[in-house]
Design an enzyme around this catalytic site. Sequence first.
Site, PDB file in Angstrom:
ATOM      1  N   HIS A 102      50.068 -14.244  20.811  1.00  0.00           N
ATOM      2  CA  HIS A 102      49.249 -13.784  19.593  1.00  0.00           C
ATOM      3  C   HIS A 102      48.198 -14.874  19.299  1.00  0.00           C
ATOM      4  CE1 HIS A 102      48.924 -10.873  15.988  1.00  0.00           C
ATOM      5  NE2 HIS A 102      47.730 -11.196  16.306  1.00  0.00           N
ATOM      6  N   GLU A 108      57.370 -10.137  16.848  1.00  0.00           N
ATOM      7  CA  GLU A 108      56.858 -11.599  17.364  1.00  0.00           C
ATOM      8  C   GLU A 108      57.895 -12.545  16.666  1.00  0.00           C
ATOM      9  OE1 GLU A 108      52.705 -11.750  16.810  1.00  0.00           O
ATOM     10  OE2 GLU A 108      52.215 -10.118  18.102  1.00  0.00           O
TER      11      GLU A 108
HETATM   12  N1  LIG Z   1      45.068 -10.790  19.360  1.00  0.00           N
HETATM   13  C1  LIG Z   1      44.659 -11.598  18.184  1.00  0.00           C
HETATM   14  O1  LIG Z   1      44.688 -12.574  17.935  1.00  0.00           O
HETATM   15  C2  LIG Z   1      43.698 -10.764  17.330  1.00  0.00           C
HETATM   16  C3  LIG Z   1      42.822 -11.377  16.537  1.00  0.00           C
HETATM   17  C4  LIG Z   1      41.739 -10.628  15.708  1.00  0.00           C
HETATM   18  C5  LIG Z   1      42.032  -9.144  15.538  1.00  0.00           C
HETATM   19  N2  LIG Z   1      42.993  -8.413  16.127  1.00  0.00           N
HETATM   20  C6  LIG Z   1      43.107  -7.216  16.283  1.00  0.00           C
HETATM   21  O2  LIG Z   1      42.222  -6.423  16.893  1.00  0.00           O
HETATM   22  C7  LIG Z   1      42.023  -5.081  16.465  1.00  0.00           C
HETATM   23  C8  LIG Z   1      40.677  -4.830  16.327  1.00  0.00           C
HETATM   24  O3  LIG Z   1      40.095  -5.713  15.636  1.00  0.00           O
HETATM   25  P1  LIG Z   1      38.575  -5.265  14.938  1.00  0.00           P
HETATM   26  O4  LIG Z   1      38.133  -6.488  13.934  1.00  0.00           O
HETATM   27  O5  LIG Z   1      37.748  -5.070  16.083  1.00  0.00           O
HETATM   28  O6  LIG Z   1      38.966  -4.149  14.162  1.00  0.00           O
HETATM   29  P2  LIG Z   1      37.865  -2.977  13.572  1.00  0.00           P
HETATM   30  O7  LIG Z   1      38.556  -2.354  12.495  1.00  0.00           O
HETATM   31  O8  LIG Z   1      36.453  -3.467  13.404  1.00  0.00           O
HETATM   32  O9  LIG Z   1      37.736  -1.715  14.786  1.00  0.00           O
HETATM   33  C9  LIG Z   1      38.811  -0.919  15.135  1.00  0.00           C
HETATM   34  C10 LIG Z   1      38.230   0.106  15.709  1.00  0.00           C
HETATM   35  O10 LIG Z   1      39.274   1.107  16.147  1.00  0.00           O
HETATM   36  C11 LIG Z   1      39.082   2.255  15.978  1.00  0.00           C
HETATM   37  N3  LIG Z   1      40.570   3.028  16.416  1.00  0.00           N
HETATM   38  C12 LIG Z   1      41.251   3.055  15.226  1.00  0.00           C
HETATM   39  N4  LIG Z   1      42.295   3.835  15.839  1.00  0.00           N
HETATM   40  C13 LIG Z   1      41.846   4.216  17.019  1.00  0.00           C
HETATM   41  C14 LIG Z   1      42.365   5.257  18.029  1.00  0.00           C
HETATM   42  N5  LIG Z   1      43.779   5.650  17.874  1.00  0.00           N
HETATM   43  N6  LIG Z   1      41.704   5.659  19.045  1.00  0.00           N
HETATM   44  C15 LIG Z   1      40.233   5.156  19.026  1.00  0.00           C
HETATM   45  N7  LIG Z   1      39.893   4.132  18.076  1.00  0.00           N
HETATM   46  C16 LIG Z   1      40.568   3.904  17.328  1.00  0.00           C
HETATM   47  C17 LIG Z   1      38.407   2.384  14.616  1.00  0.00           C
HETATM   48  O11 LIG Z   1      37.809   3.506  14.309  1.00  0.00           O
HETATM   49  C18 LIG Z   1      37.566   1.107  14.718  1.00  0.00           C
HETATM   50  O12 LIG Z   1      36.289   1.360  15.105  1.00  0.00           O
HETATM   51  C19 LIG Z   1      42.938  -4.944  15.068  1.00  0.00           C
HETATM   52  O13 LIG Z   1      44.196  -4.624  15.474  1.00  0.00           O
HETATM   53  C20 LIG Z   1      43.086  -6.507  14.847  1.00  0.00           C
HETATM   54  O14 LIG Z   1      44.350  -6.717  13.983  1.00  0.00           O
HETATM   55  C21 LIG Z   1      43.805  -9.291  17.084  1.00  0.00           C
END
Ligand SMILES: NC(=O)c1ccc[n+]([C@@H]2O[C@H](COP(=O)([O-])OP(=O)(O)OC[C@H]3O[C@@H](n4cnc5c(N)ncnc54)[C@H](O)[C@@H]3O)[C@@H](O)[C@H]2O)c1
Length: 402
Positions: A282, A259
Site C-alpha cells: 500500500h 492489511e
Molecule cells: N494505493 C494507494 O496508496 C492509494 C493512494 C491514493 C488513493 N488510492 C485509492 O485510489 C482510488 C481512486 O482515487 P481517486 O482519488 O482517483 O478517487 P476519485 O473519487 O477521484 O475517483 C474514483 C472514480 O471511480 C469511479 N467509480 C467508482 N466506482 C466505480 C465503478 N464500480 N465502476 C466504474 N467507476 C467507478 C467514480 O465515479 C470516480 O470517478 C481510491 O479508492 C483511493 O482510495 C490509493
Amino acid sequence: MPRALLLENIDPVAADLLGSAGYEVESLRGALDEADLVAALDGVEVLGIRSKTQVTGEVLRRRPGLAAVGAFCIGTNQIDLAAAATAGVAVFNAPYSNTRSVVEMAIAEIICLARRLVDRDRALHAGTWDKSAAGSHEVRGRTLGIVGYGNIGSQLSVLAEALGMRVLFYDLEDKLALGNAQACGSLEELLERAETVTLHVDGRAGNAGLFGAEQFARMRRRSLFLNLSRGFVVDHEALRDHILSGHIAGAAVDVFPDEPREQGDAFGSVLRGLPNVILTPHVGGSTQEAQHDIGRFVAGKLVDYTRTGTTTLSVNLPTVALHGSSAARFALLHRNVPGVLARVDALVGEHGLNVDGQVLATRGELGYAVTDVSAALPPDLLAALEALPESVRLTTFGHRAG
Ligand SMILES: NC(=O)c1ccc[n+]([C@@H]2O[C@H](COP(=O)([O-])OP(=O)(O)OC[C@H]3O[C@@H](n4cnc5c(N)ncnc54)[C@H](O)[C@@H]3O)[C@@H](O)[C@H]2O)c1
C-alpha cells in the site's frame, strides 16, 4: 499566541505555514494515546495528526478549546467525525495530494509487467542469467483500460497516452475524456478491448467484490491487471487462479482486503510467490513529495479556516468558501433548524450593526452562517449569539469592540 500541536512526524512545511500564520507550534514525532492526547491538548486550538492518533469523542468532550483537526493523510476513520461536528470542530484531510504518486507507480508497474522485469530481477538475484525477449513487450501502441476515471484514473490516462498507449476508460459517471482517451459504455466492453486493465475506483460499499472470476475471465488472454485502489474490490483467489492458468499474464497489487496494521507485521496473501506478480505494501501514494504536499495542503486549510472561517473541503462541517474581509466577521455553527438566521440578523440589528455580507451552508444537522458586519463586534452581541439555544460554536475574526 494561539497554539498548534502536530503529531506523527508531519512534514515540516506544515509547522512553517502555521508558524507564519501566528501559531506557536509544537511538533512531536509519535502518536499519543487518549490520556496523553487530552493532556497535550491543553490550550491547543489546532491539532495535526496522521493515521495513528485516535481523536475520540472523549478527547473532544474534554478539550472544548480545540477548534480544528487536520488529518495529514487521506483517511479520517481515526477521528470521531460525528462527535467533532457536534462539538463544532472542523476536520480537514488531503484527498488529492498523493494522486500523482499513485499514477507514477502505476506507469512504472505497467512497464515492469509488460517486460516481465520482476521475474528477470528475481532470477538474476538468484544467480540465473535469463536473457530472452520471449513474453517481453513494449507498452507503446498497447491498449490500457482504466476503471474509475477520477483524480487518479484521469491523470494516468494523460501519462499513458504520452507513452504511446491507447486509453479506454469506464466510469459510473459521465466523465470528460482527456486527450484521445475513449469512454466505454460498460465494464464488460472495457475488459474485452483492453490489454492491460487497471482499477482506480473509489471505496464505496457497492465496489466490494467488483472484480472476480467473471471479470478476469472476460479479460483478453494474456492481459495484465493492476489494482492500486482498494483491497476489497478484488477477489484475490480468482486472480490467483487466472494467473496460474496463464489467462492473466501478470498483475500488480498494492492494496489488500486485510492489511497488516503495524510496520513489520507478517503478511499473508494467496498472491505471494506467483510469477510476474508485483506485490507492494500500500505504498502507491507514499512518496516524500506527497508527504510534503499533504503538509502544505492540510496546513493551508487549517490556516484558511481559523483566519477566515472558510470550510472548503472540510469532511464534517457545511462548506463555505470565503475571503479575508476588512469588516469584522463571526461564524456561527448551529443546529440546522428554521429561523436561526433571522434571529442572528435581528441580534445584529439590535446592536446597531449593518450586515455587510452573509453566507449560509448546511450539512445534515448543522448549519454554518458566516456574517460580515460594518463595525467591531460588541461583547454583548457575542454573548447573545452564544446564548442562542441552537448555537454550537461561535468564532470571531477581525476586531472585537471593548
Ligand atoms: N494505493 C494507494 O496508496 C492509494 C493512494 C491514493 C488513493 N488510492 C485509492 O485510489 C482510488 C481512486 O482515487 P481517486 O482519488 O482517483 O478517487 P476519485 O473519487 O477521484 O475517483 C474514483 C472514480 O471511480 C469511479 N467509480 C467508482 N466506482 C466505480 C465503478 N464500480 N465502476 C466504474 N467507476 C467507478 C467514480 O465515479 C470516480 O470517478 C481510491 O479508492 C483511493 O482510495 C490509493
